[in-house]
Design a protein around this motif. Structure first.
Motif, PDB file in Angstrom:
ATOM      1  N   HIS A   1      16.991 -13.335  14.114  1.00  0.00           N
ATOM      2  CA  HIS A   1      16.407 -14.463  13.037  1.00  0.00           C
ATOM      3  C   HIS A   1      15.374 -13.540  12.278  1.00  0.00           C
ATOM      4  N   PRO A   2      15.466 -13.904  10.841  1.00  0.00           N
ATOM      5  CA  PRO A   2      14.389 -13.131  10.103  1.00  0.00           C
ATOM      6  C   PRO A   2      12.979 -13.360  10.401  1.00  0.00           C
ATOM      7  N   ASP A   3      12.749 -14.663  10.871  1.00  0.00           N
ATOM      8  CA  ASP A   3      11.313 -14.874  11.347  1.00  0.00           C
ATOM      9  C   ASP A   3      11.019 -13.948  12.638  1.00  0.00           C
ATOM     10  N   LEU A   4      11.950 -13.756  13.573  1.00  0.00           N
ATOM     11  CA  LEU A   4      11.770 -12.933  14.580  1.00  0.00           C
ATOM     12  C   LEU A   4      11.613 -11.481  14.317  1.00  0.00           C
ATOM     13  N   GLU A   5      12.416 -10.914  13.223  1.00  0.00           N
ATOM     14  CA  GLU A   5      12.292  -9.757  12.711  1.00  0.00           C
ATOM     15  C   GLU A   5      10.765  -9.414  12.148  1.00  0.00           C
ATOM     16  N   GLU A   6      10.417 -10.223  11.485  1.00  0.00           N
ATOM     17  CA  GLU A   6       9.029 -10.127  10.729  1.00  0.00           C
ATOM     18  C   GLU A   6       7.904  -9.893  11.818  1.00  0.00           C
ATOM     19  N   ARG A   7       8.052 -10.879  12.939  1.00  0.00           N
ATOM     20  CA  ARG A   7       7.138 -10.773  14.036  1.00  0.00           C
ATOM     21  C   ARG A   7       7.364  -9.535  14.810  1.00  0.00           C
ATOM     22  N   PHE A   8       8.362  -9.157  15.043  1.00  0.00           N
ATOM     23  CA  PHE A   8       8.577  -7.838  15.783  1.00  0.00           C
ATOM     24  C   PHE A   8       8.005  -6.688  15.144  1.00  0.00           C
ATOM     25  N   ILE A   9       8.325  -6.529  13.668  1.00  0.00           N
ATOM     26  CA  ILE A   9       7.538  -5.399  12.880  1.00  0.00           C
ATOM     27  C   ILE A   9       6.081  -5.740  13.026  1.00  0.00           C
ATOM     28  N   ALA A  10       5.579  -6.917  12.889  1.00  0.00           N
ATOM     29  CA  ALA A  10       4.226  -7.080  13.070  1.00  0.00           C
ATOM     30  C   ALA A  10       3.693  -6.391  14.523  1.00  0.00           C
ATOM     31  N   LEU A  11       4.244  -7.042  15.602  1.00  0.00           N
ATOM     32  CA  LEU A  11       4.083  -6.461  16.960  1.00  0.00           C
ATOM     33  C   LEU A  11       4.097  -5.098  16.900  1.00  0.00           C
ATOM     34  N   ALA A  12       4.974  -4.318  16.489  1.00  0.00           N
ATOM     35  CA  ALA A  12       5.191  -3.090  16.377  1.00  0.00           C
ATOM     36  C   ALA A  12       4.248  -2.231  15.434  1.00  0.00           C
ATOM     37  N   SER A  13       3.222  -2.928  14.919  1.00  0.00           N
ATOM     38  CA  SER A  13       2.270  -2.381  13.850  1.00  0.00           C
ATOM     39  C   SER A  13       1.888  -0.844  14.249  1.00  0.00           C
ATOM     40  N   GLY A  14       2.326  -0.120  13.330  1.00  0.00           N
ATOM     41  CA  GLY A  14       1.809   1.381  13.446  1.00  0.00           C
ATOM     42  C   GLY A  14       2.857   2.185  13.743  1.00  0.00           C
ATOM     43  N   HIS A  15       3.975   1.526  14.133  1.00  0.00           N
ATOM     44  CA  HIS A  15       5.446   2.112  14.554  1.00  0.00           C
ATOM     45  C   HIS A  15       6.530   1.856  13.419  1.00  0.00           C
ATOM     46  N   ALA A  16       7.309   2.472  13.033  1.00  0.00           N
ATOM     47  CA  ALA A  16       8.387   2.455  12.042  1.00  0.00           C
ATOM     48  C   ALA A  16       9.494   1.708  12.893  1.00  0.00           C
ATOM     49  N   VAL A  17       9.876   0.462  12.369  1.00  0.00           N
ATOM     50  CA  VAL A  17      10.990  -0.051  13.203  1.00  0.00           C
ATOM     51  C   VAL A  17      12.342   0.272  12.465  1.00  0.00           C
ATOM     52  N   GLY A  18      13.526   0.686  13.185  1.00  0.00           N
ATOM     53  CA  GLY A  18      14.628   0.982  12.683  1.00  0.00           C
ATOM     54  C   GLY A  18      15.763   0.022  12.976  1.00  0.00           C
ATOM     55  N   SER A  19      16.878   0.162  13.094  1.00  0.00           N
ATOM     56  CA  SER A  19      17.820  -0.823  13.485  1.00  0.00           C
ATOM     57  C   SER A  19      19.246  -0.018  14.095  1.00  0.00           C
ATOM     58  N   ALA A  20      20.070  -0.941  14.819  1.00  0.00           N
ATOM     59  CA  ALA A  20      21.161  -0.522  15.426  1.00  0.00           C
ATOM     60  C   ALA A  20      21.961  -1.806  15.479  1.00  0.00           C
ATOM     61  N   TYR A  21      23.401  -1.626  14.679  1.00  0.00           N
ATOM     62  CA  TYR A  21      24.177  -2.715  14.604  1.00  0.00           C
ATOM     63  C   TYR A  21      23.621  -4.002  14.214  1.00  0.00           C
ATOM     64  N   GLY A  22      22.646  -4.027  13.266  1.00  0.00           N
ATOM     65  CA  GLY A  22      22.479  -5.451  12.719  1.00  0.00           C
ATOM     66  C   GLY A  22      21.178  -6.018  13.688  1.00  0.00           C
ATOM     67  N   VAL A  23      20.526  -5.010  14.495  1.00  0.00           N
ATOM     68  CA  VAL A  23      19.441  -5.414  15.121  1.00  0.00           C
ATOM     69  C   VAL A  23      18.013  -4.585  15.062  1.00  0.00           C
ATOM     70  N   PRO A  24      17.064  -5.113  14.665  1.00  0.00           N
ATOM     71  CA  PRO A  24      15.872  -4.285  14.669  1.00  0.00           C
ATOM     72  C   PRO A  24      15.412  -3.474  16.284  1.00  0.00           C
ATOM     73  N   VAL A  25      15.274  -2.274  16.014  1.00  0.00           N
ATOM     74  CA  VAL A  25      14.730  -1.441  17.202  1.00  0.00           C
ATOM     75  C   VAL A  25      13.727  -0.367  16.947  1.00  0.00           C
ATOM     76  N   LEU A  26      12.967  -0.593  17.978  1.00  0.00           N
ATOM     77  CA  LEU A  26      11.863   0.349  17.895  1.00  0.00           C
ATOM     78  C   LEU A  26      12.031   1.727  18.932  1.00  0.00           C
ATOM     79  N   SER A  27      12.131   2.660  18.608  1.00  0.00           N
ATOM     80  CA  SER A  27      12.768   3.917  19.183  1.00  0.00           C
ATOM     81  C   SER A  27      11.383   4.880  19.135  1.00  0.00           C
ATOM     82  N   ALA A  28      11.223   5.585  20.114  1.00  0.00           N
ATOM     83  CA  ALA A  28      10.335   6.787  20.418  1.00  0.00           C
ATOM     84  C   ALA A  28      11.043   7.913  20.697  1.00  0.00           C
ATOM     85  N   GLY A  29      11.024   9.100  20.090  1.00  0.00           N
ATOM     86  CA  GLY A  29      11.477  10.330  20.219  1.00  0.00           C
ATOM     87  C   GLY A  29      13.121  10.214  20.452  1.00  0.00           C
TER      88      GLY A  29
END
Length: 155
Positions: A49-77
């Motif tokens: 949901h776009p509201d969840l995507e926005e919240r996730f990006i805010a929670l991951a503040s300072g980290h760039a959030v990418g995606s996989a198969y239409g889902v926001p994903v935070l990866s490290a290394g």
């Protein structure tokens, strides 16, 4: 699509064994946009949901959030650390959940292993406390994934 954050997002590396279960799950549920009104993320139907995507990006503040198969994903290394899915689920890859975190809906088979589902809004505590708690959990997931990324693929 580039997400907000300090650096460019690092997508989950499909060659890392740590990412196989997640990417298999997301791929099995993925679809390309068909209708003109289909919401999409990087060429895939959005499964968050776009509201969840926005919240996730805010929670991951300072980290760039990418995606996989239409889902926001935070990866490290190159190792997936956290995922926003559906309307209220955040999946985190951590050794254990803190006791003060409200669990979310199970996402079998992912939550049968090293992934934990948490409620994106932590309704049982004040909003500011819930946001701080989840932000710390997402940061911990990123640290954990970075540690896993230092192991050679295939271990």
């Amino acid at each position: 699509m580039t997400r907000r954050g300090r650096s460019a997002p690092v997508p989950p590396d499909p060659d890392r064994p740590e990412n196989l279960a997640l990417l298999d799950y997301l791929r099995a549920h993925a679809a390309r946009p068909v209708e003109p009104y289909d919401m999409e993320l990087d060429g895939w139907q959005l499964h968050t949901h776009p509201d969840l995507e926005e919240r996730f990006i805010a929670l991951a503040s300072g980290h760039a959030v990418g995606s996989a198969y239409g889902v926001p994903v935070l990866s490290a290394g190159g190792v997936a650390a956290a995922v926003a899915y559906g309307t209220s689920i955040i999946l985190v890859r951590v050794p254990a959940l803190p006791g003060n975190v409200e669990p979310g809906e199970a996402l079998v088979p992912l939550t049968d292993g090293e992934w934990f589902s948490v409620s994106a809004w932590q309704s049982g505590i004040p909003q500011a406390d819930g946001t701080a708690c989840l932000s710390a959990l997402v940061r911990e997931a990123a640290r954990h994934a970075l540690g896993l990324s230092r192991n050679p693929p295939g271990r």
